[in-house]
Design an enzyme around this catalytic site. Structure first.
Site, PDB file in Angstrom:
ATOM      1  N   SER A 259       0.897  -1.211   0.109  1.00 39.27           N
ATOM      2  CA  SER A 259      -0.106  -0.206   0.074  1.00 39.27           C
ATOM      3  C   SER A 259       0.810   1.412   0.448  1.00 39.27           C
ATOM      4  O   SER A 259       2.065   1.215   0.408  1.00 39.27           O
ATOM      5  CB  SER A 259      -0.900   0.040   0.998  1.00 39.27           C
ATOM      6  OG  SER A 259      -1.689  -1.388   1.670  1.00 39.27           O
TER       7      SER A 259
HETATM    8  N1  SAH Z   1      -0.568  -4.510   3.621  1.00 38.57           N
HETATM    9  C1  SAH Z   1      -0.069  -5.170   2.874  1.00 38.57           C
HETATM   10  C2  SAH Z   1      -0.545  -5.126   1.249  1.00 38.57           C
HETATM   11  C3  SAH Z   1      -0.637  -6.133   0.645  1.00 38.57           C
HETATM   12  S1  SAH Z   1      -2.179  -6.096  -0.189  1.00 38.57           S
HETATM   13  C4  SAH Z   1       1.616  -4.909   2.785  1.00 38.57           C
HETATM   14  O1  SAH Z   1       2.000  -4.100   3.885  1.00 38.57           O
HETATM   15  O2  SAH Z   1       2.074  -5.399   1.710  1.00 38.57           O
HETATM   16  C5  SAH Z   1      -3.437  -6.866   0.406  1.00 38.57           C
HETATM   17  C6  SAH Z   1      -3.448  -8.391   0.681  1.00 38.57           C
HETATM   18  O3  SAH Z   1      -4.016  -8.769   1.082  1.00 38.57           O
HETATM   19  C7  SAH Z   1      -2.681  -9.303  -0.477  1.00 38.57           C
HETATM   20  O4  SAH Z   1      -1.397  -9.765  -0.500  1.00 38.57           O
HETATM   21  C8  SAH Z   1      -4.188 -10.019  -0.674  1.00 38.57           C
HETATM   22  O5  SAH Z   1      -3.730 -11.330  -1.619  1.00 38.57           O
HETATM   23  C9  SAH Z   1      -4.274 -10.216   0.557  1.00 38.57           C
HETATM   24  N2  SAH Z   1      -6.338 -10.489   1.201  1.00 38.57           N
HETATM   25  C10 SAH Z   1      -6.860 -10.319   0.100  1.00 38.57           C
HETATM   26  N3  SAH Z   1      -7.768 -11.199   0.802  1.00 38.57           N
HETATM   27  C11 SAH Z   1      -6.791 -11.694   2.358  1.00 38.57           C
HETATM   28  C12 SAH Z   1      -8.261 -12.795   2.867  1.00 38.57           C
HETATM   29  N4  SAH Z   1      -9.233 -13.175   2.622  1.00 38.57           N
HETATM   30  N5  SAH Z   1      -7.160 -13.183   3.739  1.00 38.57           N
HETATM   31  C13 SAH Z   1      -5.940 -12.771   3.948  1.00 38.57           C
HETATM   32  N6  SAH Z   1      -5.003 -11.893   3.203  1.00 38.57           N
HETATM   33  C14 SAH Z   1      -5.706 -10.951   2.040  1.00 38.57           C
END
Ligand code: SAH
Length: 213
Positions: free
Chosen positions: A51
């Site tokens: 993000s």
């Molecule tokens: N907080 C992360 C941002 C990642 S983007 C960072 O700092 O890099 C969002 C992430 O959520 C993705 O990796 C995606 O695979 C994950 N995601 C989506 N749905 C999810 C779920 N139901 N449970 C766990 N992770 C999930």
């Protein structure tokens, strides 16, 4: 980056200190290290993104973490947000649905000496056997409030997540559990990748190896 976060309205010194302490270049792809401090989301593989720093700082500020609190991070991705929550003093469990990203993030966090437990699972239903939590942060957009997450908040607990508000975007929302009831506040518009799971969106990727299904 810190000056840009201040200009963007981030006031909490503990959050700004954590943002200054966690090296974002360690959480992006090797070819993007030069871009690590630009205020934008960057690809991390598996079609996902780390993000934008301002959005992470706004989520952290809204979480109001205190040292020693138990916090759940949903959507580990690169592990960046989980590392920041740990830098704010929380004990952090982070859940990621894509096993490859969960493994990479767990290895990266261990290499960097960051104490975060990474679990490969569907975080849309929270982590019931580890609840209750003082704080829950979701780094992916939910179609509606996942009730299971609100139920896993301790008295005084905060849940911060993007919830779909229309065809083109989400509203960052804080749910607070107090006196046995929940109150919800809108914190402003935002844009995230979808939360995919039992209490999120359905998986949009085509079924593999099952022609005609
Ligand atoms: N907080 C992360 C941002 C990642 S983007 C960072 O700092 O890099 C969002 C992430 O959520 C993705 O990796 C995606 O695979 C994950 N995601 C989506 N749905 C999810 C779920 N139901 N449970 C766990 N992770 C999930």
């Amino acid at each position: 980056m810190i000056e840009r976060l201040r200009a963007g309205g981030v006031r909490d010194e503990a959050v700004l200190t954590a943002m200054a302490a966690v090296p974002r270049e360690e959480y992006v792809l090797p070819g993007d290290r030069e871009e690590a401090y630009a205020d934008r989301a960057l690809p991390i593989g598996s079609g996902q993104t780390i993000s934008q720093p301002l959005m992470v700082a706004i989520i952290l500020e809204a979480l109001q973490l205190r040292a020693g609190e138990l916090a759940l991070d949903i959507g580990t991705g690169s592990g960046y947000q989980a590392a920041l929550m740990a830098a704010c003093g929380a004990r952090v469990i982070s859940v990621e649905r894509i096993p490859e990203l969960a493994n990479q993030a767990a290895q990266r966090l261990e290499r960097l000496g960051v104490d975060v437990e990474v679990v490969a699972a569907d975080g849309s239903v929270g982590l019931p056997d580890r609840a209750p939590f003082d704080a829950i942060a979701v780094g992916a957009a939910a179609p509606r409030l996942p009730v299971a997450l609100a139920r896993q908040l301790r008295e005084g607990g905060r849940l911060v997540l993007p919830i779909r508000s229309g065809p083109e975007g989400e509203e960052l929302t804080r749910v607070r559990m107090s006196g046995g009831t929940w109150t919800s506040e809108n914190l402003g518009p935002c844009r995230f990748v979808p939360l995919i799971g039992a209490d999120g969106y359905r998986d949009a990727s085509p079924p593999s190896g099952r022609p005609g299904v």
